[in-house]
Design a protein around this motif. Structure first.
Motif, short mmCIF file in Angstrom:
data_model
loop_
_atom_site.label_atom_id
_atom_site.label_comp_id
_atom_site.label_asym_id
_atom_site.label_seq_id
_atom_site.Cartn_x
_atom_site.Cartn_y
_atom_site.Cartn_z
N ILE A 14 -3.30 14.22 -4.21
CA ILE A 14 -2.95 13.06 -4.50
C ILE A 14 -2.57 12.22 -3.11
N LEU A 16 -0.42 9.14 -2.05
CA LEU A 16 0.51 7.94 -2.29
C LEU A 16 0.74 7.08 -1.25
N ARG A 64 3.35 8.16 -8.13
CA ARG A 64 1.73 8.57 -9.04
C ARG A 64 1.57 7.89 -10.15
N SER A 69 -0.95 3.38 -5.32
CA SER A 69 -1.28 4.94 -5.46
C SER A 69 -2.35 5.29 -6.62
N GLN A 75 -6.16 6.81 -13.26
CA GLN A 75 -4.76 7.16 -12.79
C GLN A 75 -3.78 6.27 -13.14
N ASP A 88 7.84 14.85 -6.99
CA ASP A 88 7.06 13.96 -6.03
C ASP A 88 8.35 13.08 -5.16
#
Length: 300
Positions: A14, A16, A64, A69, A75, A88
């Motif tokens: 992922i 960000l 997230r 992001s 998502q 995170d």
């Protein structure tokens, strides 16, 4: 003029989105910022540049499932469970550590609740020594009166969150309830990055976090040094009353301040244009008073 720097923070697969505001001269403090629900780092108007103009670096990321992001529709709101949300945030904080200048963590709304859950998590007790203070803007400790979901909705929401964690649920926050500035209200309606879409797992996790805070289940780690909490008395997004009750229970923290903003709404950083500088000054003053360096006296 402060310098704005965009970037990315990679966690596994992922990516960000990150953004920083840095002062022209040497920085005297850092703020790690955690944004709210259906929000992103580019919605804070003059607040971050104002802090940077006083020597306070600001670093933040679109969480997230939110803002820039999100790289595809699936998502949206896909935050994962609370354990992932907090890890995170910790991962991002650690990009600014070790630091030669004091580090503060600030959260707005959902992000304020997340900051408090992090500050209360025994797993991260060792991190407390690195955080000079915790700044909370209208934290999500409870729903405001008249806006609480029914107990049936909460029960079935949590159940569905376990059975169908990635299912999307459109959960709009009326912009008119967030700020008294009609221009900001319209910009919230027009901003496609404010998608108001959570997953059942993410929304359930947010409910659990608020319950742990307002019922006193989550208790601050002993290493928490300082707290500043600001809340508008007419907030229609989170509960002013429950924020004050939570604050008053933190008798173990000697250095703490609760600031009431009479008549203000939820987004203190984006309420009426004439009021925004007041909020920015209050936060900046509180930070600089705790830096303890003669170099900051001219900025106070």
């Amino acid at each position: 003029m402060p310098t704005e720097i965009e970037g990315t923070h990679q966690i596994g697969d992922i990516s960000l989105y990150t953004k920083s505001w840095k002062p022209d001269g040497p920085a005297v403090a850092k703020v790690i910022f955690i944004h709210g629900f259906s929000d992103h780092m580019n919605r804070y108007y003059e607040f971050f540049p104002t802090l940077a103009s006083r020597g306070i670096e600001v670093h933040g990321f679109d969480q997230r499932g939110w803002g820039r992001s999100v790289h595809n529709p699936s998502q949206k709101g896909l935050t994962g469970p609370t354990s992932l949300v907090i890890s995170d945030i910790v991962s991002f904080i650690k990009t600014q550590l070790p630091s030669t200048i004091p580090v503060f963590v600030m959260g707005h709304s959902m992000g304020g609740g997340e900051a408090l859950i992090l500050a209360s998590d025994p797993q991260y007790a060792d991190l407390m020594k690195d955080i000079r203070g915790w700044i909370l803007e209208a934290p999500f400790i409870a729903f405001p009166k008249g806006f609480e979901p029914s107990s049936v909705t909460v029960f079935f929401g949590r159940l569905a969150g376990k059975l169908l964690p990635h299912m999307h649920r459109y959960s709009p926050l009326p912009p008119e309830n967030l700020t008294r500035d009609p221009e900001v209200v319209q910009s919230l309606k027009d901003d496609k990055l404010c998608h108001d879409t959570g997953t059942l797992e993410g929304l359930s996790g947010m409910l659990d976090r608020t319950e742990h805070l307002n019922k006193g289940i989550a208790k601050l780690n002993p290493g928490v040094k300082s707290i500043w909490l600001g809340h508008g008395t007419e907030d229609k997004g989170t509960s002013y009353e429950e924020s004050k009750k939570w604050f008053d229970r933190q008798t173990q923290v000697e250095d703490k301040e609760f600031k009431s903003y009479e008549g203000w709404y939820h987004q203190l950083h984006a309420d009426l244009p004439q009021d925004r500088p007041v909020f920015a000054k209050d936060v900046g003053d509180w930070i600089l008073a705790r830096v303890g360096d003669s170099a900051v006296k001219s900025k106070l």
